[in-house]
Scaffold this motif. Structure first.
Motif, PDB file in Angstrom:
ATOM      1  N   ARG A  18       0.795  -1.226   0.000  1.00 12.51           N
ATOM      2  CA  ARG A  18       0.000   0.000   0.000  1.00 12.51           C
ATOM      3  C   ARG A  18       0.831   1.281   0.000  1.00 12.51           C
ATOM      4  O   ARG A  18       0.480   2.241  -0.686  1.00 12.51           O
ATOM      5  CB  ARG A  18      -0.955  -0.006   1.210  1.00 12.51           C
ATOM      6  N   GLU A  19       1.902   1.314   0.756  1.00 14.12           N
ATOM      7  CA  GLU A  19       2.695   2.542   0.823  1.00 14.12           C
ATOM      8  C   GLU A  19       3.221   2.937  -0.560  1.00 14.12           C
ATOM      9  O   GLU A  19       3.164   4.105  -0.942  1.00 14.12           O
ATOM     10  CB  GLU A  19       3.873   2.383   1.796  1.00 14.12           C
ATOM     11  N   LEU A  20       3.704   1.947  -1.301  1.00 14.27           N
ATOM     12  CA  LEU A  20       4.233   2.247  -2.637  1.00 14.27           C
ATOM     13  C   LEU A  20       3.097   2.534  -3.622  1.00 14.27           C
ATOM     14  O   LEU A  20       3.242   3.390  -4.493  1.00 14.27           O
ATOM     15  CB  LEU A  20       5.106   1.095  -3.130  1.00 14.27           C
ATOM     16  N   ASP A  21       1.966   1.844  -3.455  1.00 17.53           N
ATOM     17  CA  ASP A  21       0.791   2.156  -4.283  1.00 17.53           C
ATOM     18  C   ASP A  21       0.427   3.629  -4.146  1.00 17.53           C
ATOM     19  O   ASP A  21       0.179   4.318  -5.145  1.00 17.53           O
ATOM     20  CB  ASP A  21      -0.424   1.333  -3.855  1.00 17.53           C
ATOM     21  N   LEU A  22       0.370   4.104  -2.902  1.00 17.03           N
ATOM     22  CA  LEU A  22      -0.001   5.500  -2.649  1.00 17.03           C
ATOM     23  C   LEU A  22       1.002   6.475  -3.249  1.00 17.03           C
ATOM     24  O   LEU A  22       0.613   7.480  -3.850  1.00 17.03           O
ATOM     25  CB  LEU A  22      -0.150   5.743  -1.151  1.00 17.03           C
ATOM     26  N   LEU A  23       2.274   6.202  -3.091  1.00 16.28           N
ATOM     27  CA  LEU A  23       3.298   7.098  -3.639  1.00 16.28           C
ATOM     28  C   LEU A  23       3.271   7.128  -5.162  1.00 16.28           C
ATOM     29  O   LEU A  23       3.148   8.190  -5.775  1.00 16.28           O
ATOM     30  CB  LEU A  23       4.686   6.681  -3.157  1.00 16.28           C
ATOM     31  N   MET A  24       3.380   5.964  -5.773  1.00 11.75           N
ATOM     32  CA  MET A  24       3.493   5.918  -7.234  1.00 11.75           C
ATOM     33  C   MET A  24       2.159   6.204  -7.920  1.00 11.75           C
ATOM     34  O   MET A  24       2.132   6.863  -8.957  1.00 11.75           O
ATOM     35  CB  MET A  24       4.083   4.586  -7.677  1.00 11.75           C
ATOM     36  N   GLY A  25       1.063   5.723  -7.345  1.00 14.29           N
ATOM     37  CA  GLY A  25      -0.238   5.977  -7.942  1.00 14.29           C
ATOM     38  C   GLY A  25      -0.618   7.448  -7.896  1.00 14.29           C
ATOM     39  O   GLY A  25      -1.089   8.012  -8.883  1.00 14.29           O
ATOM     40  N   SER A  26      -0.403   8.070  -6.750  1.00 16.71           N
ATOM     41  CA  SER A  26      -0.702   9.503  -6.621  1.00 16.71           C
ATOM     42  C   SER A  26       0.183  10.338  -7.543  1.00 16.71           C
ATOM     43  O   SER A  26      -0.272  11.300  -8.151  1.00 16.71           O
ATOM     44  CB  SER A  26      -0.511   9.953  -5.174  1.00 16.71           C
ATOM     45  N   PHE A  27       1.447   9.947  -7.649  1.00 16.70           N
ATOM     46  CA  PHE A  27       2.370  10.636  -8.550  1.00 16.70           C
ATOM     47  C   PHE A  27       1.871  10.507  -9.991  1.00 16.70           C
ATOM     48  O   PHE A  27       1.830  11.490 -10.735  1.00 16.70           O
ATOM     49  CB  PHE A  27       3.782  10.060  -8.422  1.00 16.70           C
ATOM     50  N   ALA A  28       1.469   9.298 -10.376  1.00 20.54           N
ATOM     51  CA  ALA A  28       0.969   9.079 -11.738  1.00 20.54           C
ATOM     52  C   ALA A  28      -0.272   9.924 -11.998  1.00 20.54           C
ATOM     53  O   ALA A  28      -0.385  10.549 -13.058  1.00 20.54           O
ATOM     54  CB  ALA A  28       0.663   7.596 -11.956  1.00 20.54           C
ATOM     55  N   ASP A  29      -1.181   9.970 -11.035  1.00 17.33           N
ATOM     56  CA  ASP A  29      -2.396  10.775 -11.206  1.00 17.33           C
ATOM     57  C   ASP A  29      -2.064  12.242 -11.437  1.00 17.33           C
ATOM     58  O   ASP A  29      -2.710  12.914 -12.239  1.00 17.33           O
ATOM     59  CB  ASP A  29      -3.293  10.666  -9.970  1.00 17.33           C
ATOM     60  N   LYS A  30      -1.060  12.717 -10.757  1.00 18.90           N
ATOM     61  CA  LYS A  30      -0.731  14.140 -10.843  1.00 18.90           C
ATOM     62  C   LYS A  30       0.130  14.476 -12.063  1.00 18.90           C
ATOM     63  O   LYS A  30      -0.019  15.553 -12.644  1.00 18.90           O
ATOM     64  CB  LYS A  30      -0.013  14.575  -9.570  1.00 18.90           C
ATOM     65  N   HIS A  31       1.027  13.590 -12.475  1.00 20.79           N
ATOM     66  CA  HIS A  31       2.035  13.954 -13.474  1.00 20.79           C
ATOM     67  C   HIS A  31       1.976  13.202 -14.806  1.00 20.79           C
ATOM     68  O   HIS A  31       2.489  13.696 -15.812  1.00 20.79           O
ATOM     69  CB  HIS A  31       3.439  13.761 -12.884  1.00 20.79           C
ATOM     70  N   LEU A  32       1.410  12.021 -14.825  1.00 18.98           N
ATOM     71  CA  LEU A  32       1.523  11.161 -16.002  1.00 18.98           C
ATOM     72  C   LEU A  32       0.954  11.785 -17.272  1.00 18.98           C
ATOM     73  O   LEU A  32       1.569  11.718 -18.330  1.00 18.98           O
ATOM     74  CB  LEU A  32       0.855   9.813 -15.718  1.00 18.98           C
ATOM     75  N   GLU A  33      -0.181  12.414 -17.160  1.00 18.19           N
ATOM     76  CA  GLU A  33      -0.823  12.964 -18.355  1.00 18.19           C
ATOM     77  C   GLU A  33       0.028  14.044 -19.039  1.00 18.19           C
ATOM     78  O   GLU A  33       0.024  14.164 -20.259  1.00 18.19           O
ATOM     79  CB  GLU A  33      -2.200  13.524 -18.016  1.00 18.19           C
ATOM     80  N   GLY A  34       0.782  14.801 -18.274  1.00 15.99           N
ATOM     81  CA  GLY A  34       1.589  15.873 -18.841  1.00 15.99           C
ATOM     82  C   GLY A  34       3.008  15.480 -19.230  1.00 15.99           C
ATOM     83  O   GLY A  34       3.775  16.314 -19.707  1.00 15.99           O
ATOM     84  N   MET A  35       3.358  14.207 -19.051  1.00 16.99           N
ATOM     85  CA  MET A  35       4.719  13.764 -19.360  1.00 16.99           C
ATOM     86  C   MET A  35       4.955  13.652 -20.860  1.00 16.99           C
ATOM     87  O   MET A  35       4.052  13.300 -21.622  1.00 16.99           O
ATOM     88  CB  MET A  35       4.991  12.391 -18.732  1.00 16.99           C
ATOM     89  N   THR A  36       6.188  13.920 -21.244  1.00 18.99           N
ATOM     90  CA  THR A  36       6.606  13.680 -22.629  1.00 18.99           C
ATOM     91  C   THR A  36       6.756  12.170 -22.825  1.00 18.99           C
ATOM     92  O   THR A  36       6.765  11.398 -21.849  1.00 18.99           O
ATOM     93  CB  THR A  36       7.958  14.343 -22.920  1.00 18.99           C
ATOM     94  N   GLU A  37       6.903  11.729 -24.053  1.00 20.09           N
ATOM     95  CA  GLU A  37       7.097  10.301 -24.326  1.00 20.09           C
ATOM     96  C   GLU A  37       8.365   9.777 -23.652  1.00 20.09           C
ATOM     97  O   GLU A  37       8.378   8.658 -23.135  1.00 20.09           O
ATOM     98  CB  GLU A  37       7.127  10.035 -25.832  1.00 20.09           C
ATOM     99  N   THR A  38       9.417  10.576 -23.631  1.00 18.83           N
ATOM    100  CA  THR A  38      10.661  10.171 -22.971  1.00 18.83           C
ATOM    101  C   THR A  38      10.437   9.991 -21.477  1.00 18.83           C
ATOM    102  O   THR A  38      10.923   9.032 -20.877  1.00 18.83           O
ATOM    103  CB  THR A  38      11.772  11.222 -23.224  1.00 18.83           C
TER     104      THR A  38
END
Length: 86
Positions: A18-38
């Protein structure tokens, strides 16, 4: 969000503990859509790292190997998860 990013978000929320789910999942929710392909490529590589290993990097209990360092991992290390009341 395109299919690749959706799949990566799903993976980020289902890491293994759960701890890693929260860190990586929340990060993905906030940043993934705006990331470049790289950046998406780097995030995908990070999702392939063993749970205990990346968690140790994020909690600064283990040193990050040079070959894993990159801008997305740096952002993830600086990311501060905060629970939001519903």
């Amino acid at each position: 969000m395109d299919d690749r990013r959706k799949k990566l978000s799903f993976r980020a929320w289902r890491r293994g503990f759960r701890e890693l789910d929260l860190l990586m999942g929340s990060f993905a929710d906030k940043h993934l859509e705006g990331m470049t392909e790289t950046e998406v490529d780097e995030f995908e590589r990070l999702l392939d790292v063993a749970d205990w290993e990346i968690y140790a990097w994020l909690t600064q209990t283990a040193e990050i190997p040079e070959d894993q360092k990159g801008p997305v991992l740096q952002q993830l290390c600086e990311f501060k998860f905060s629970a939001q009341a519903g």
